[in-house]
Design a protein around this motif. Sequence first.
Motif, PDB file in Angstrom:
ATOM      1  N   UNK A  56     -50.389   0.596  11.160  1.00 17.20           N
ATOM      2  CA  UNK A  56     -51.807   0.250  11.143  1.00 17.20           C
ATOM      3  C   UNK A  56     -52.622   1.235  11.988  1.00 17.20           C
ATOM      4  N   UNK A  57     -52.061   1.623  13.138  1.00 12.90           N
ATOM      5  CA  UNK A  57     -52.778   2.591  13.983  1.00 12.90           C
ATOM      6  C   UNK A  57     -52.995   3.907  13.259  1.00 12.90           C
ATOM      7  N   UNK A  58     -51.931   4.358  12.607  1.00 16.19           N
ATOM      8  CA  UNK A  58     -52.028   5.665  11.928  1.00 16.19           C
ATOM      9  C   UNK A  58     -53.003   5.563  10.752  1.00 16.19           C
ATOM     10  N   UNK A  59     -52.975   4.424  10.060  1.00 17.45           N
ATOM     11  CA  UNK A  59     -53.907   4.208   8.946  1.00 17.45           C
ATOM     12  C   UNK A  59     -55.340   4.174   9.466  1.00 17.45           C
ATOM     13  N   UNK A  60     -55.579   3.388  10.496  1.00 16.47           N
ATOM     14  CA  UNK A  60     -56.941   3.228  11.005  1.00 16.47           C
ATOM     15  C   UNK A  60     -57.457   4.499  11.683  1.00 16.47           C
ATOM     16  N   UNK A  61     -56.539   5.293  12.200  1.00 16.26           N
ATOM     17  CA  UNK A  61     -56.971   6.561  12.810  1.00 16.26           C
ATOM     18  C   UNK A  61     -57.450   7.540  11.739  1.00 16.26           C
ATOM     19  N   UNK A 104     -46.839  14.754  11.539  1.00 14.47           N
ATOM     20  CA  UNK A 104     -45.980  13.915  12.383  1.00 14.47           C
ATOM     21  C   UNK A 104     -46.276  14.129  13.865  1.00 14.47           C
ATOM     22  N   UNK A 105     -46.630  15.350  14.223  1.00 16.17           N
ATOM     23  CA  UNK A 105     -46.968  15.610  15.626  1.00 16.17           C
ATOM     24  C   UNK A 105     -48.238  14.859  16.011  1.00 16.17           C
ATOM     25  N   UNK A 106     -49.166  14.727  15.055  1.00 16.97           N
ATOM     26  CA  UNK A 106     -50.387  13.972  15.327  1.00 16.97           C
ATOM     27  C   UNK A 106     -50.125  12.484  15.498  1.00 16.97           C
ATOM     28  N   UNK A 107     -49.050  11.973  14.901  1.00 16.58           N
ATOM     29  CA  UNK A 107     -48.703  10.562  15.085  1.00 16.58           C
ATOM     30  C   UNK A 107     -48.474  10.278  16.571  1.00 16.58           C
ATOM     31  N   UNK A 108     -47.814  11.211  17.249  1.00 11.01           N
ATOM     32  CA  UNK A 108     -47.603  11.050  18.693  1.00 11.01           C
ATOM     33  C   UNK A 108     -48.930  10.902  19.413  1.00 11.01           C
ATOM     34  N   UNK A 144     -43.972   8.928  26.354  1.00 15.65           N
ATOM     35  CA  UNK A 144     -44.613   7.683  26.777  1.00 15.65           C
ATOM     36  C   UNK A 144     -45.020   6.869  25.553  1.00 15.65           C
ATOM     37  N   UNK A 145     -45.363   7.557  24.465  1.00 19.42           N
ATOM     38  CA  UNK A 145     -45.834   6.835  23.276  1.00 19.42           C
ATOM     39  C   UNK A 145     -44.697   6.034  22.641  1.00 19.42           C
ATOM     40  N   UNK A 175     -40.942  13.185  18.951  1.00 17.20           N
ATOM     41  CA  UNK A 175     -41.514  11.897  19.333  1.00 17.20           C
ATOM     42  C   UNK A 175     -42.286  11.288  18.162  1.00 17.20           C
ATOM     43  N   UNK A 176     -43.046  12.122  17.446  1.00 17.15           N
ATOM     44  CA  UNK A 176     -43.773  11.626  16.270  1.00 17.15           C
ATOM     45  C   UNK A 176     -42.825  11.101  15.207  1.00 17.15           C
TER      46      UNK A 176
END
Lengths: 154, 427
Positions: B45-50, B214-218, B29-30, B106-107
């Motif tokens: 940006x999402x990954x940076x801000x997370x 990479x799995x956390x990116x998902x 879904x992501x 997916x990530x």
Amino acid sequence: MRSLIPEFEALRARFPAGFASSLVLPCLRRIQEERGYVADEDVEELAAFLGVPAIQIEEVLTFYTQFRRRPVGRWHLQLCRNVSCSMRGGERLIEHLERRLGVRPGETTADGRFTLSTVECLGSCGTAPAMMVNERYVESLSAEAVDALLEELR
Amino acid sequence: MAGRQLLMTFPVTESSHRLAEYRARGGYAAIEKALRSMRPEDVTKQVTDAGLQGRGGASFPTGRKWQVVVPGDGQPHYLIANADEGEPGTFKDRWILENAPHLLIEGMLLTAYALDARHCFIYIRGEFDLPYRRIAGAVDEAYAAGLLGERILGSDFSCDLIVYRGAGAYVAGEASGLISSLEGKKGYPRNRPPRLTVKGLYQRPTVVNNVESLSNVTVIVRDGIDAFRAVGTAKSPGTRLFSVSGHISRPGVYEVELGYPWRKFLDEDCGGVLDGRALKAVVPGGISSKILTGADIEHLTLSHESLWEANSTLGSGGMIVVAEGTCMVRLLEIMLRFYHHESCGQCTPCRHGTGWMHRIVARIAAGEGRPEDIERLYYVAKYNDGTTICGLGDAAGYAATGILDKFRDEFEYCIEHKRSRYQGRLE
Ligand SMILES: Cc1cc2nc3c(=O)[nH]c(=O)nc-3n(C[C@H](O)[C@H](O)[C@H](O)COP(=O)(O)O)c2cc1C
Ligand code: SF4
Ligand code: FES
């Protein structure tokens, strides 16, 4: 190696253009799977097929521990000797196998059945002690489990 | 359970690694959301801000690494998942490869979209058998379902993924050594600069990230920044997978919410030290992270900041528990033998230093140590630090000084009495 060329062609098609050199490792793995080791003629033929220098292939063969230039026994027992396995009896297991097989790590039994090796951490530390039997992981080992396995593989 | 979980969120069964079940859990879904409604830079940006920090060992901020790569700059970019998992004590990426391979794929799709990478690779250690079959099977499933290849999910984003098997070399897990290996050469690490994000695989901008990163990116793209940051601490958002081994009642892979109390984790979640023995020491994250004593960890939590304060690191998450009565001289001997064996030999301090340190410690363990040996070990370790191409030389020094700092008396005892205080006991 020649019989593998169609397979290698298919593999090359999956990589981006200009990546022929990257095929050295996967092709050597396949050659070793087929022959049991990598022979001089394989090196020459693979170098010609990929268009890479033979010396690059020779270097790869000596650099990585999984590649072999000579055949090993029918069963290749590779025991982990790193920290977590040693903390759960790995060293005793290596000695046990040395006694049972009458060989030292790096040697093959006279009947050609078993080659004993030691390796570094296999990523099985939670199920230590661990070893590889040919391509397969065998984990949570004990002297009894090893004896049963030897019986099975004889 | 050690706090909230983000990755180990489903019961593992015979089929839980398959595509159908991953989709039933909300999988892919992501990437659908990203392809429909996000620009590549939004993902970065999402990954940076997370605030995601790399899970491979150095805890480097993932978003900051990606920002160096400029999407659409006219050259190919590559993404590589580091699945070499060779750091002694570490077996957590194996859990993802075996049980959640689609979470990684997916990530990688999301990351490739963010980086404008047409080709991706998973570099997996050569010994891994089941993890390889599982990830290769998942890649086949994803291709068959149109989740990899041309025009993914009907968008104009195309991406290919190749699983590349190593052949046995710890140093090929180091990002630049890995790139040399993926180019079909010896796994020699490379001098930086240039950074790999500038000149990496075949001299093209390349991002190398750990499997768990990479799995956390998902998770981040799927659930959003706030949901990710709600777990863990302000400085260490999210969770980490720890692979726990050594003298522990319930070894295995655990997902731990960052900030969770360390002692509680060992005592309650992992069932305590084996056979009820006292806790002597813990290697926090692979043998390249500095060892801590049982007393050191008493009030520490499992977070990056807590470990940095204690002058160590969460490293690769490979936690090795050491019970009272274990001989630290022998433990260090094994570690140094490993580094010497794995040194690629390019840098003189590492090539000689690791062997030198190993010989000294082996001599002490054999009851033939000399009074000057301890200072000599410190000297060699210092000589290694920062003077080498890759981190292996440094790591060997940290392992040595880490143990010497905490257990110097044991080495002195061994030198003086010509035998180990604990009879060389490891078990
Ligand atoms: C000797 C050595 C071995 C390494 N082995 C691994 C490994 O097996 N897996 C891994 O992910 N990172 C390993 N690393 C770290 C990588 O160089 C790199 O920092 C990491 O893959 C980046 O991913 P991350 O930013 O997502 O953490 C190793 C580093 C060194 C110095
Ligand atoms: S530090 Fe050691 S392993 Fe790393 S490049 Fe230098 S010699 Fe090779
Ligand atoms: S220490 Fe033996 S598998 Fe890790």
